[in-house]
Design a protein around this motif. Structure first.
Motif, mmCIF file in Angstrom:
data_model
loop_
_atom_site.group_PDB
_atom_site.id
_atom_site.type_symbol
_atom_site.label_atom_id
_atom_site.label_comp_id
_atom_site.label_asym_id
_atom_site.label_seq_id
_atom_site.Cartn_x
_atom_site.Cartn_y
_atom_site.Cartn_z
ATOM 1 N N ASN A 215 0.898 -1.100 0.148
ATOM 2 C CA ASN A 215 -0.054 -0.196 0.058
ATOM 3 C C ASN A 215 0.916 1.288 -0.150
ATOM 4 N N LEU A 216 2.024 1.206 0.756
ATOM 5 C CA LEU A 216 2.826 2.329 0.765
ATOM 6 C C LEU A 216 3.416 2.609 -0.633
ATOM 7 N N ARG A 217 3.615 1.620 -1.196
ATOM 8 C CA ARG A 217 4.599 1.755 -2.356
ATOM 9 C C ARG A 217 3.407 2.182 -3.475
ATOM 10 N N GLU A 218 2.426 2.037 -3.419
ATOM 11 C CA GLU A 218 1.076 2.518 -4.198
ATOM 12 C C GLU A 218 0.880 3.875 -3.937
ATOM 13 N N VAL A 219 0.978 4.172 -2.637
ATOM 14 C CA VAL A 219 0.732 6.037 -2.300
ATOM 15 C C VAL A 219 1.799 6.600 -2.911
ATOM 16 N N ARG A 220 3.052 6.053 -2.536
ATOM 17 C CA ARG A 220 4.192 6.715 -3.006
ATOM 18 C C ARG A 220 4.215 6.974 -4.651
ATOM 19 N N ASN A 221 3.760 5.896 -5.389
ATOM 20 C CA ASN A 221 3.664 5.870 -6.765
ATOM 21 C C ASN A 221 2.810 6.943 -7.306
ATOM 22 N N GLN A 222 1.590 6.951 -6.568
ATOM 23 C CA GLN A 222 0.599 8.060 -6.750
ATOM 24 C C GLN A 222 1.029 9.497 -6.640
ATOM 25 N N VAL A 223 1.838 9.790 -5.469
ATOM 26 C CA VAL A 223 2.257 11.002 -5.146
ATOM 27 C C VAL A 223 3.361 11.434 -6.145
ATOM 28 N N ASN A 224 4.180 10.423 -6.686
ATOM 29 C CA ASN A 224 5.319 10.613 -7.708
ATOM 30 C C ASN A 224 4.761 11.059 -8.978
ATOM 31 N N ARG A 225 3.324 10.474 -9.209
ATOM 32 C CA ARG A 225 2.672 10.789 -10.459
ATOM 33 C C ARG A 225 2.015 12.179 -10.353
ATOM 34 N N LEU A 226 1.527 12.596 -9.326
ATOM 35 C CA LEU A 226 1.071 13.959 -9.108
ATOM 36 C C LEU A 226 2.172 15.105 -9.048
ATOM 37 N N VAL A 227 3.219 14.652 -8.413
ATOM 38 C CA VAL A 227 4.385 15.831 -8.787
ATOM 39 C C VAL A 227 4.813 15.896 -9.914
ATOM 40 N N ASN A 228 4.982 14.541 -10.772
ATOM 41 C CA ASN A 228 5.345 14.718 -12.359
ATOM 42 C C ASN A 228 4.415 15.665 -12.692
ATOM 43 N N CYS A 229 3.029 15.579 -12.603
ATOM 44 C CA CYS A 229 2.055 16.297 -13.509
ATOM 45 C C CYS A 229 2.239 17.751 -12.944
ATOM 46 N N THR A 231 4.731 19.302 -12.123
ATOM 47 C CA THR A 231 6.175 19.848 -12.763
ATOM 48 C C THR A 231 5.927 20.049 -14.181
ATOM 49 N N ALA A 232 5.217 19.045 -14.785
ATOM 50 C CA ALA A 232 4.737 19.356 -16.372
ATOM 51 C C ALA A 232 4.073 20.671 -16.479
ATOM 52 N N ASN A 233 2.942 20.933 -15.504
ATOM 53 C CA ASN A 233 2.350 22.279 -15.428
ATOM 54 C C ASN A 233 3.222 23.503 -15.341
ATOM 55 N N LEU A 234 4.086 23.107 -14.557
ATOM 56 C CA LEU A 234 4.944 24.478 -14.156
ATOM 57 C C LEU A 234 5.902 24.754 -15.412
ATOM 58 N N GLN A 235 6.129 23.401 -16.011
ATOM 59 C CA GLN A 235 7.211 23.756 -17.151
ATOM 60 C C GLN A 235 6.262 24.589 -18.367
ATOM 61 N N ARG A 236 5.224 24.015 -18.451
ATOM 62 C CA ARG A 236 4.317 24.915 -19.482
ATOM 63 C C ARG A 236 4.123 26.332 -19.007
ATOM 64 N N THR A 237 4.166 26.597 -17.906
ATOM 65 C CA THR A 237 3.929 28.010 -17.352
ATOM 66 C C THR A 237 5.169 28.890 -17.817
ATOM 67 N N VAL A 238 6.386 28.208 -17.557
ATOM 68 C CA VAL A 238 7.366 28.587 -17.787
ATOM 69 C C VAL A 238 7.830 28.909 -19.403
ATOM 70 N N ASN A 239 7.309 27.841 -19.968
ATOM 71 C CA ASN A 239 7.706 28.004 -21.460
ATOM 72 C C ASN A 239 6.827 29.244 -22.105
#
Ligand SMILES: [Zn+2]
Length: 312
Positions: A215-229, A231-239
């Motif tokens: 379960n911990l691993r699943e939560v961690r993966n979800q958090v990573n996915r959110l962070v990546n998402c 980061t992608a939004n932030l990158q778009r703003t910067v561009n």
């Protein structure tokens, strides 16, 4: 700290069942994993069983005594070096009662027809479970909860390995099998199946530990996915910001920015003051909606594009 496999064995050794039928099945598998036969005077048989796990040694002793037919002696060889485990040796001296017991447990001629020999031991579901428990206590291993899921039985004889595969398959466990020079590995690599098996064998706490880690691993993966998402939004703003700033600079240098009116002028200044702001944040600075900010910045980009076309 004991390994997770040791923890599992400790739990299994403590929780093992008390039914007579199951005890023989468990003992048969356990001995098959770690015992060697001794031959004494007048062809009397004896037995050596070695293990590095104290709980397994206690369980083997308990099961051998429960047969009521033999008296094992226990010796411990202490580890002389750090990180080496003690070794426990259970020895039954060659004597007349050992042969019938070994026959009952299917230990004689163990290389051929083990499945056939063990059929009597494996008739009941409860005994099949006990048999697997004995096999795991004697030759099982399982990865830590934070590692890749893997549980293995390592058997020294093909016939015995085949019996374990047979029993596991009958219980619908997805087992794999490899053969490596006199050693046969039976493995399960599915996390859920490993949890089910451990719980069934009598180690529900270990199964629970695996479930928690999963379960911990699943939560961690979800958090990573959110962070990546994000980061992608932030990158778009910067561009987008970089593009807008270039347009504003171009308009300003050409001396046409003031001529575009106070609204576009204010948007341009707000963007220059806050290159890292999102449209919503710029909207707050200007006291207008996100959509309005977007509209004004698009107009600035369009004006700069017109300018660039004129230059060509
Ligand atoms: Zn039974």
């Amino acid at each position: 700290m004991p390994s997770f496999a040791t923890e599992v064995k400790n739990e299994l050794a403590r929780s093992a069942g008390k039914k007579k039928c199951c005890q023989n099945a468990e003992l048969a598998a356990l001995l098959r994993m770690g015992a060697s036969m001794l031959i004494g005077a007048r062809m009397n048989l004896g037995l050596n069983f070695t293990t590095e796990n104290a709980a397994v040694a206690r369980r083997a002793l308990q099961l051998l005594k429960a047969t009521g037919q033999v008296q094992p002696e226990v010796t411990v060889s202490r580890a002389k070096r750090l990180k080496k485990n003690n070794r426990y040796l259970l020895r039954i001296a060659p004597s007349p009662p050992v042969r019938p017991l070994m026959e009952e447990l299917g230990m004689l001629g163990a290389d051929e027809g083990t499945v056939g020999r063990d059929r009597a031991l494996l008739r009941k579901q409860c005994c099949r479970r006990a048999y697997l428990r004995g096999a795991f206590l004697g030759g099982g291993t399982v990865n830590r909860p934070d590692a890749e899921a893997n549980l293995e039985f390592i058997a020294g004889s093909y016939a015995f390995a085949h019996t374990i595969v047979h029993v596991l398959k009958n219980m619908d466990f997805p087992v794999g099998f490899t053969d490596r020079k006199n050693s046969y590995q039976i493995y399960i690599k599915d996390g859920e199946e490993i949890m089910d098996l451990l719980a069934m064998l009598g180690a529900p706490k270990a199964a629970e530990e695996l479930a928690v880690a999963r379960n911990l691993r699943e939560v961690r993966n979800q958090v990573n996915r959110l962070v990546n998402c994000e980061t992608a939004n932030l990158q778009r703003t910067v561009n987008a910001s970089v593009e807008q700033l270039a347009a504003i600079k171009k308009l300003s240098e050409a001396g046409v920015l003031e001529g575009l009116g106070p609204k576009l002028m204010a948007a341009a200044q707000a963007r220059q003051a806050h290159p890292d702001f999102s449209l919503a944040e710029l909207g707050e600075v200007l006291g207008i909606s996100r959509g309005a900010v977007s509209g004004r910045l698009k107009k600035l980009l369009a004006q700069a594009a017109v300018l660039a076309a004129e230059e060509k």
